[in-house]
Scaffold this motif. Structure first.
Motif, mmCIF file in Angstrom:
data_model
loop_
_atom_site.group_PDB
_atom_site.id
_atom_site.type_symbol
_atom_site.label_atom_id
_atom_site.label_comp_id
_atom_site.label_asym_id
_atom_site.label_seq_id
_atom_site.Cartn_x
_atom_site.Cartn_y
_atom_site.Cartn_z
ATOM 1 N N ASP A 209 0.860 -1.179 0.000
ATOM 2 C CA ASP A 209 0.000 0.000 0.000
ATOM 3 C C ASP A 209 0.898 1.231 0.000
ATOM 4 O O ASP A 209 1.473 1.584 1.029
ATOM 5 N N PRO A 210 1.039 1.899 -1.144
ATOM 6 C CA PRO A 210 1.958 3.048 -1.192
ATOM 7 C C PRO A 210 1.511 4.204 -0.306
ATOM 8 O O PRO A 210 2.326 5.074 0.022
ATOM 9 N N ALA A 211 0.233 4.211 0.093
ATOM 10 C CA ALA A 211 -0.221 5.253 1.010
ATOM 11 C C ALA A 211 0.226 4.983 2.447
ATOM 12 O O ALA A 211 0.165 5.877 3.291
ATOM 13 N N HIS A 212 0.658 3.730 2.698
ATOM 14 C CA HIS A 212 1.120 3.357 4.041
ATOM 15 C C HIS A 212 2.417 2.556 3.909
ATOM 16 O O HIS A 212 2.435 1.337 4.110
ATOM 17 N N PRO A 213 3.515 3.209 3.578
ATOM 18 C CA PRO A 213 4.781 2.487 3.371
ATOM 19 C C PRO A 213 5.321 1.850 4.633
ATOM 20 O O PRO A 213 6.227 1.018 4.563
ATOM 21 N N GLU A 214 4.771 2.225 5.790
ATOM 22 C CA GLU A 214 5.232 1.624 7.039
ATOM 23 C C GLU A 214 4.666 0.220 7.249
ATOM 24 O O GLU A 214 5.151 -0.529 8.100
ATOM 25 N N LEU A 215 3.638 -0.168 6.462
ATOM 26 C CA LEU A 215 3.013 -1.474 6.626
ATOM 27 C C LEU A 215 3.692 -2.520 5.745
ATOM 28 O O LEU A 215 4.135 -2.214 4.628
ATOM 29 N N PRO A 216 3.766 -3.773 6.211
ATOM 30 C CA PRO A 216 4.379 -4.821 5.384
ATOM 31 C C PRO A 216 3.511 -5.145 4.180
ATOM 32 O O PRO A 216 2.294 -4.943 4.187
#
Length: 687
Positions: A209-216
């Motif tokens: 998810d490029p909107a949430h780069p902190e997620l795996p």
């Protein structure tokens, strides 16, 4: 967004509050179903209708059971994508043998409830997030899947710990073959038939998810055309544990399992297909030895088009199969190889046995309509149960009870006919459809292609209208239908100032086998030629259609059609919005693509001809590309590859990439995309 789009988004396209997933229980006395509390309530609960009293009872309320629901297990989230389920809350349930008790998963937790409704559902302990629970016949044990293993409660793990996935349907079966489950109880509750799925040879598809780069990121096994499929085996596993028995058939030749279930305590029936789906076998299996024997064989030189309810064995032992009638003029049925129906009946599904006769859905007149018939399995004589203009369907049947759905321009009606002749109507709490749409349905060209034309409400003849082509165009689907829900959004488009045209080109479903099989070994030419010919024929009949301003929009295969239209026929199509387009079928799944195009290793020219990537340098018309970045069906790489090819060729285009959006475009995403498409067409077609 305007009021219509806001209402469409809030009601999940006017489906929230509508009952679904019907099952009869207790000898037809009870009708179980799922429904939310109203048109803007997304959470489905489990209900039961007592046909003796007419009283509906809410047995399981998802809000009461899970006030803070959390995330869906990955398996259930993906199954909802495969089945196109947009409702939240309770997604599925299963009944025990007498139909008085149900089990269901809810956000990974497992519950059971009885029909009396005197108490709250009881939560059952599980070894992990529960998926696809199924009770045995007497309801004393429930099988479920957790972490790719098969368990029972009470009990424990049933499947071996061998690195395979147990008790689930692989991607190809769930997305393309109509089989969404992977385990079945024996009638005596002593054993489970279970699918063993080995996906180790498959490539992995990855999502971030490029909107949430902190997620795996996330990945899953995907069977790409020409590549390996999952290795699927069927095993009989003792419910109490112990050594299992593998069912033996020529899986190298027939790798697809499209159906399976117990026929009795000492027999299992399964349906298998070869990779190109030109041969379908109905097999009988001995659960004690695993040995199988062939009962019926259905073949076709192109592909055996799936006909729900077939192949099957009838109560008298006769074998029911699909059959092409009068060459390929009609889709019919055969009993023990002898044709049962004639070319006047287009069979669409076999729903079961009712009053000693076959209960079928069929088209007797125009392909835009559908009737429900009782068909004598000896003579082929048919009696209409639900007829008249519109689309009539079988929703559920058991023990002489029958639930029918009828749909026409006035809306939907569900009629429950009890075994003793009474009629009831389950309550529908969905929002009424905003428009009463009566599309102009016509058959055009020498091919008699089904078409529909929707004009703006209050249109004044003589006013020239830009045309918006809005078709799916791909195999396995039918757009031109008297079913009212599919015209609501097209009426909205028409009211924005368009003449909306929909065409069922050759290759689409519902007309005839010849019409359907015309797409063999090639998508693009047949699809585009028929769309162009139908548009011109309609333009000649309806002078208000301005063929100098033609836009085209679509999703999935319809997105492929839209992009192809402006790339290959800019003389006809002047702007396109292409959503979730499979731009290169070499990267789409095996079971769908190879059925129609063959193996890419054997027919590379077919795949090259149907790919849109080489067409990128030819773009001269406005093109809007749309993709959901969480789409696990048509992976976003399809759209991004075409965008990259267009960029490399110096061809301006527009790209809308939506983080978190799947192929179903839930949660109002579809309506937001429509609003942006409207702005695009107003700008590019000079409305």
């Amino acid at each position: 967004m305007d009021d219509f789009l806001r209402q469409s988004a809030a009601t999940a396209r006017f489906t929230h509050g509508s009952p679904r997933a019907f099952s009869f229980g207790d000898g037809g006395r009870l009708l179980w179903f799922l429904r939310s509390t109203g048109p803007t309530d997304a959470l489905d609960g489990l209900w039961v209708l007592d046909t003796a009293t007419g009283v509906e009872t809410l047995l399981a309320d998802p809000r009461a059971l899970c006030p803070e629901p959390g995330a869906l297990p990955v398996l259930e989230r993906r199954l909802r994508e495969r089945t196109r389920l947009v409702a939240a809350g309770i997604g599925t349930y299963a009944l025990c043998g007498d139909g008085r008790r149900a089990v269901f998963p809810l956000y990974g937790r497992l519950y059971e409830v009885t029909c009396e409704g005197g108490g709250a559902p009881a939560e059952l302990p599980t070894a992990g997030p529960a998926f696809d629970p199924r009770p045995d016949a007497d309801g004393s044990r429930t099988a479920y899947v957790a972490d790719d293993a098969l368990y029972t409660v009470p009990g424990g793990r049933v499947s071996p710990d061998d690195g395979a996935r147990w008790g689930v349907a692989e991607f190809a079966a769930a997305e393309e073959l109509g089989r969404t489950r992977g385990h079945w109880w024996s009638p005596d509750g002593r054993a489970l038939l279970a699918a063993r799925v080995d996906e180790s040879a498959l490539q992995r598809r990855h999502f971030t998810d490029p909107a949430h780069p902190e997620l795996p990121g996330e990945d899953f096994a995907y069977p790409e055309a020409g590549g390996p499929n999952a290795d699927v085996q069927l095993w009989v596993l003792p419910a109490a544990g112990g050594e299992g028995v593998r069912l033996e058939w020529d899986a190298d030749t027939y790798p697809y399992v499209s159906d399976a279930d117990w026929e009795s305590g000492d027999e299992i029936l399964l349906t298998v297909q070869d990779r190109l789906q030109q041969t379908v076998l109905l097999l009988s299996a001995d659960p004690a030895t695993g040995r199988t024997r062939e009962l019926s064989r259905t073949t076709h030189p192109q592909w055996v088009d799936p006909l729900p309810g077939t192949p099957a064995r009838l109560p008298d032992g006769a074998l029911l199969t699909s059959a092409d009638i009068a060459g390929q003029a009609a889709r019919g049925l055969a009993v023990d190889g002898k044709p049962l129906t004639g070319e006047e009946v287009q069979i669409r599904s076999v729903a079961g046995i009712h009053q000693g006769r076959l209960l079928v859905e069929a088209a007797l007149r125009d392909p835009s309509e559908q009737q429900v018939l009782l068909l004598d399995p000896s003579t082929g004589e048919h009696t209409p149960l639900a007829d008249g203009p519109g689309v009539h369907a079988v929703t559920a049947s058991a023990a002489g009870a029958l639930l029918l759905t009828s749909a026409d321009a006035d809306g939907f009606r569900r009629i429950l006919r009890t075994a003793d002749g009474r009629e009831l109507t389950p309550r529908d709490l969905s929002a009424p459809l905003p428009h009463r749409v009566t599309p102009v349905l016509e058959r055009v060209t020498e091919l008699a292609l089904p078409t529909a034309l929707v004009l703006p409400r209050g249109h004044v003849p003589g006013r020239r209208l830009p045309v918006l082509m809005d078709s799916y165009g791909g195999p396995g689907a039918q757009d031109v239908s008297a079913e009212p829900r599919r015209w609501q959004h097209r009426q909205w488009w028409a009211d924005q100032g368009f003449a909306v045209v929909t065409v069922d080109n050759r290759g689409t479903a519902g007309v005839s086998p010849a019409h359907t099989h015309a797409m063999y070994r090639g998508f693009s030419e047949v699809t585009l030629d028929d769309q162009v010919a139908a548009l011109r024929a309609l333009g000649a009949r309806h002078g208000d259609l301005d063929l100098g301003r033609v836009g085209v929009r679509g999703w999935s295969y319809g997105g492929y059609l839209s992009a192809m239209a402006v790339l290959r026929r800019p003389d006809v199509f002047h702007a396109a919005a292409a959503g979730a387009a499979p731009t290169d079928f070499r990267h789409y799944d095996t079971a769908y693509t190879e059925r129609y195009l063959g193996l890419p290793q054997e027919y590379p020219e077919v795949y090259e001809r149907d790919s849109l990537i080489p067409d990128a340098p030819r773009l001269t018309r406005p093109l809007l590309l749309v993709t959901g970045l969480a789409d696990d069906n048509v992976h976003p790489s399809h759209t991004l590859r075409l965008s990259q090819a267009l960029t490399d060729a110096g061809r301006p285009h527009e790209l809308l990439a939506l983080p978190g959006v799947t192929h179903m475009t839930p949660g109002g995403a579809r309506e937001k995309i429509m609003a942006l498409e409207l702005e695009f067409f107003r700008r590019t077609l000079a409305l």
